[in-house]
Design a protein around this motif. Structure first.
Motif, short mmCIF file in Angstrom:
data_model
loop_
_atom_site.label_atom_id
_atom_site.label_comp_id
_atom_site.label_asym_id
_atom_site.label_seq_id
_atom_site.Cartn_x
_atom_site.Cartn_y
_atom_site.Cartn_z
N THR A 16 7.59 0.94 3.44
CA THR A 16 7.53 2.20 2.37
C THR A 16 6.04 2.77 2.96
N PRO A 17 5.70 3.93 2.37
CA PRO A 17 4.68 4.41 2.90
C PRO A 17 3.42 3.86 2.61
N THR A 18 3.45 2.80 1.66
CA THR A 18 2.32 2.20 1.19
C THR A 18 2.33 0.73 1.70
N ASP A 19 3.49 0.12 1.96
CA ASP A 19 3.54 -1.44 1.97
C ASP A 19 4.70 -1.69 2.95
N SER A 20 4.85 -2.77 3.10
CA SER A 20 6.10 -3.40 3.76
C SER A 20 6.22 -5.08 3.46
N ILE A 21 7.73 -5.31 3.27
CA ILE A 21 7.86 -6.67 2.81
C ILE A 21 9.06 -7.14 3.44
N ALA A 22 9.31 -8.44 3.73
CA ALA A 22 10.35 -9.05 4.58
C ALA A 22 10.98 -10.06 3.80
N GLY A 23 12.16 -10.55 3.72
CA GLY A 23 12.73 -11.76 3.35
C GLY A 23 14.26 -11.93 3.67
N THR A 24 14.83 -12.98 2.92
CA THR A 24 16.05 -13.10 2.90
C THR A 24 16.88 -12.87 1.61
N GLY A 25 17.98 -12.17 1.59
CA GLY A 25 19.01 -11.79 0.31
C GLY A 25 18.22 -10.75 -0.24
N PHE A 26 19.01 -9.69 -0.26
CA PHE A 26 18.42 -8.38 -0.72
C PHE A 26 19.72 -7.88 -1.65
N GLU A 27 19.17 -6.99 -2.95
CA GLU A 27 19.81 -6.24 -3.70
C GLU A 27 19.09 -4.89 -4.04
N GLY A 28 19.86 -3.99 -4.18
CA GLY A 28 19.13 -2.91 -4.62
C GLY A 28 20.05 -1.41 -4.69
N ASP A 29 19.30 -0.42 -4.83
CA ASP A 29 20.06 0.91 -4.78
C ASP A 29 19.65 1.58 -3.34
N THR A 30 20.78 2.61 -3.16
CA THR A 30 20.39 3.17 -1.81
C THR A 30 19.36 4.10 -1.63
N ASP A 31 18.43 4.44 -2.71
CA ASP A 31 17.11 4.91 -2.51
C ASP A 31 15.97 4.15 -2.16
#
Length: 193
Positions: A162-177
């Motif tokens: 994102t403009p302020t941070d980044s994150i990584a991991g395994t397994g993701f659920e979310g919206d298209t935005d």
């Protein structure tokens, strides 16, 4: 009696016997039990698959007269039978998701995709990248997008920037935005203000 007359009678007799055998064969086919007829029909249904091919594919998905999704790919093959229909798209694949006023809100890129219209599900494979108009970015090797619920998910490794941070991991659920999401097994450093 001449030889030609004998041959002609022989041919006529042969033709008559052949016709009787064909008629007997056809009439005996009508004697199938209802169960046997159903088995024949089921076997034929399983083997009846239609397909179409398209090169330089450009497809739009409309809902209530409004463009919701536009997809490009180098090649697409659609397979349909009584049980399912799916379109397999070879890439590079580009998907644009539109908001309610017709502006592109999310762009998705991948090596290939599968679209299942009955379930309104896209599966994206290989070097999947999601970019939003708010400068949010997701990278993964696989992503499933349920168009009806507007949710995306993957059991694979993801990186979100994102403009302020980044994150990584395994397994993701979310919206298209990429605004509301959950990473099941996050990895890396997170800075909280």
């Amino acid at each position: 009696m001449q030889v030609t007359d004998i041959l002609e009678q022989h041919n006529n007799l042969f033709f008559l016997v052949l016709c009787l055998l064909i008629i007997a064969g056809i009439s005996s086919c009508g004697d199938l039990s209802q169960e046997e007829s159903q088995q024949v029909n089921d076997a034929l249904k399983d083997s009846l698959t239609s397909s179409t091919e398209t090169w330089d594919m450009d497809m739009e998905i409309m809902e209530d007269g409004q463009k919701k999704v536009r997809i490009w790919g180098s090649y697409a093959a659609t397979y349909a039978n009584d049980d399912q229909k799916e379109t397999r798209i070879k890439g590079p694949v580009t998907v644009h998701v539109f908001d309610s006023v017709g502006t592109v809100k999310t762009k998705v890129f991948s090596n290939r995709a599968v679209y299942k219209p009955e379930d309104t599900i896209f599966e994206l494979f290989g070097d999947v990248q999601v970019e939003t108009r708010d400068n949010r970015h997701l990278d993964s090797e696989y992503l499933e997008w349920n168009q009806s619920s507007n949710n995306i998910s993957t059991p694979k490794f993801v990186i979100i920037k994102t403009p302020t941070d980044s994150i990584a991991g395994t397994g993701f659920e979310g919206d298209t935005d990429l605004v509301d999401y959950t990473i099941k097994e996050p990895k890396g450093r997170v800075t909280v203000d």
